[in-house]
Design a protein around this motif. Sequence first.
Motif, PDB file in Angstrom:
ATOM      1  N   GLN A 291       4.671  10.045   7.732  1.00 39.98           N
ATOM      2  CA  GLN A 291       4.264   8.644   7.689  1.00 39.98           C
ATOM      3  C   GLN A 291       3.971   8.230   6.256  1.00 39.98           C
ATOM      4  O   GLN A 291       3.468   9.036   5.466  1.00 39.98           O
ATOM      5  N   VAL A 292       4.296   6.977   5.925  1.00 37.15           N
ATOM      6  CA  VAL A 292       3.970   6.442   4.601  1.00 37.15           C
ATOM      7  C   VAL A 292       3.337   5.066   4.807  1.00 37.15           C
ATOM      8  O   VAL A 292       3.866   4.247   5.565  1.00 37.15           O
ATOM      9  N   CYS A 293       2.191   4.824   4.174  1.00 36.14           N
ATOM     10  CA  CYS A 293       1.524   3.512   4.293  1.00 36.14           C
ATOM     11  C   CYS A 293       1.318   2.932   2.900  1.00 36.14           C
ATOM     12  O   CYS A 293       0.718   3.583   2.040  1.00 36.14           O
ATOM     13  N   ILE A 294       1.789   1.716   2.722  1.00 39.09           N
ATOM     14  CA  ILE A 294       1.647   1.048   1.425  1.00 39.09           C
ATOM     15  C   ILE A 294       0.772  -0.188   1.614  1.00 39.09           C
ATOM     16  O   ILE A 294       1.046  -1.008   2.495  1.00 39.09           O
ATOM     17  N   GLY A 295      -0.254  -0.305   0.807  1.00 41.68           N
ATOM     18  CA  GLY A 295      -1.153  -1.458   0.894  1.00 41.68           C
ATOM     19  C   GLY A 295      -2.558  -1.034   0.527  1.00 41.68           C
ATOM     20  O   GLY A 295      -2.739  -0.144  -0.297  1.00 41.68           O
ATOM     21  N   SER A 296      -3.555  -1.689   1.103  1.00 43.21           N
ATOM     22  CA  SER A 296      -5.000  -1.500   0.871  1.00 43.21           C
ATOM     23  C   SER A 296      -5.430  -2.239  -0.388  1.00 43.21           C
ATOM     24  O   SER A 296      -4.610  -2.633  -1.210  1.00 43.21           O
ATOM     25  N   CYS A 297      -6.746  -2.355  -0.558  1.00 43.10           N
ATOM     26  CA  CYS A 297      -7.268  -3.095  -1.713  1.00 43.10           C
ATOM     27  C   CYS A 297      -6.915  -2.423  -3.027  1.00 43.10           C
ATOM     28  O   CYS A 297      -7.073  -3.020  -4.086  1.00 43.10           O
ATOM     29  N   THR A 298      -6.401  -1.206  -2.982  1.00 44.71           N
ATOM     30  CA  THR A 298      -6.039  -0.500  -4.219  1.00 44.71           C
ATOM     31  C   THR A 298      -4.653  -0.877  -4.719  1.00 44.71           C
ATOM     32  O   THR A 298      -4.418  -0.936  -5.920  1.00 44.71           O
ATOM     33  N   ASN A 299      -3.724  -1.059  -3.803  1.00 45.45           N
ATOM     34  CA  ASN A 299      -2.320  -1.224  -4.201  1.00 45.45           C
ATOM     35  C   ASN A 299      -1.590  -2.224  -3.314  1.00 45.45           C
ATOM     36  O   ASN A 299      -0.630  -1.874  -2.625  1.00 45.45           O
TER      37      ASN A 299
END
Length: 644
Positions: A291-299
Amino acid sequence: MGLTIAQKIIRAHLVSGDMTPGGEVALKIDQTLTQDATGTMAYLEFETMGIDRVRTERSVAYIDHNTLQCGFENPDDHRYIQSVAKKHGIWFSRPGNGICHQVHLERFGVPGKTLIGSDSHTPTGGGLGMLAFGAGGLDVAVAMGGGAYYITMPKMIRVNLTGRLRPFVTAKDVSLEILRILSVKGGVGSIIEWGGEGVSTLSVPERATITNMGTELGATTSIFPSDEVTRAFLEAEGRGGDYTPLASDPDAVYDRVIDMDLSALEPLIACPHSPDNVVPVASLKGTKVDQVCIGSCTNSSLLDMLKVAALLKGRTVSPSVSLSISPGSKQVLSMLAECGALNDILASGARVLECACGPCIGMGFSPNSAGVSLRTFNRNFEGRSGTADAQVYLVSPETAVAAALTGGITDPRLLGAMPEIAMPAAFRIDDSAVLAPAAPEEAASLEVVRGPNIKPFPASRPVTDEIKAPLTLKVGDNITTDHIMPAGAKILPYRSNIPYLSQFCFGVCDKSFPERAAAAGQSIVVGGSNYGQGSSREHAALVPLYLGVRAVVAKSFARIHAANLINAGILPLTFRNPADYDRLNQGDALRLTDVFAGMDRGLVTLTDDTTGESFELACAFTQRQKAILKAGGLLPYTKEENDK
Ligand code: MIC
Ligand code: SF4
């Protein structure tokens, strides 16, 4: 003697204290933010203070964590927060508008101002030159009422940047490198100030990625200068008028200086289960990824998303990988749609999620059993993803894409040339999802809407001169607030229901703790070093309070959690001699004696009636903290002060 940027902002906001490191300073707070998972409690606390209208320059309530709405609980909380915000002078960012830190950076952050937020990643604002702190909900409630925010005057660490990042090496890698150097405890008691000629090569969102992850160092906060790059960002947001230049004095004195050559960095990865478990991406080559998740307040800025879209363009996600992408804000998502980049993302086979925290806090998109998940987030604590045995790694968006395309951990430099990314000169400005508060004349007649999930605040228990209680739980080093009070889709909707939440307290360490603690009536918890690292959630103190925890004895504490324990009326005490930790066993009958005199002396005596041993525990409470503990917490203390 010259001043650092942080010292200049502290001096300009000083209510009391003399800025000697280690002493207490009280700061005037210009702005506050809350998110919904901590906000419901913060506004309930604010309401008990009986103040009609916030006394800050700007207070914003965001809905970004609890957006799944699997039952009535989340939507009820949203309505409560919306109505309380409208009545009391707080701006309301609707669900879907984005993650608090990303939206605040875009629309509200102002260089040189102070900000506290009921979320530990509030230092994201440091990317704009704000002095921004994560805090417990009660501290935010007090600041909304015009009260000062109290911190221990930090030491100053300077990171001197030279050179320029090479293609496929990113601000996230800078964050991981500093975590590798300093560890998750290395920033405790310090403000990290980023400077040097390399700063001008980093855009505001890149700086914000770095200050965001300063939280993982345990730092009080992190900050960048405000310069021409800051001006350009604010102008692109249509807020050029908010710009002020900010720099440290040439003769400013730092307690430690770390040099970092941006051109020498390579893509890095944090391995399970700690953000400082950092190695080069290349060293894990070929590890299979589920699984790969891109996002969040960091990126999740536009820059991050445009890079991701450009790398995915014309390519297809590996059949063995599930890829999620959560843009950080409506602004980011609408601009991706406008320029066509969203189509490149969709065509690759990625799943586009809402502009919210989502998988970062286990709100859906949990990995498969024992799954390997690569995330552009800031935390990979055990169990946080929602799957107990998942293996979560932290990476840059570029490294995330490389894994999504190949199915394994891959150095992103193998993807070929990095496409040129053109950032627009102006962002798309549409604040229609931010609702203004009511005018004071209208506010008085407005009703606040409360749902049945809102349960009473736990009864306070003032600290007493003798505390006799069993040691109901002994845990090790680096216990996070995710261990103490887990989040995730099943529990997060109950943040205003402490009795319900209490069933899950310390669930990651020992599922039988809640029952044992409740049966004991009152108890003491023992921990190792850096106890309570991670989030700002005051629930990690309020729930133990509900279960009767009177004191936590640890080798050391994380800053926000120690403040939250005091705010809840629970004594945080440290081992004077760390080896004494080994002398205590779970189940022992403990006794704290002459507590009041001990609090004044800075040494409280602990006797273990099971082993007959006795030794001293250290504390360094200020007069105010002692008064809070004796009153049974910040809420009763504030009421007492208001009644005087
Ligand atoms: C987190 O990242 O752990 C959270 C969820 O944003 C928390 C706040 C919370 O628990 O509600 C934080 O970082 O403070
Ligand atoms: Fe949300 Fe994750 Fe950021 Fe916390 S760290 S505010 S859960 S995106």
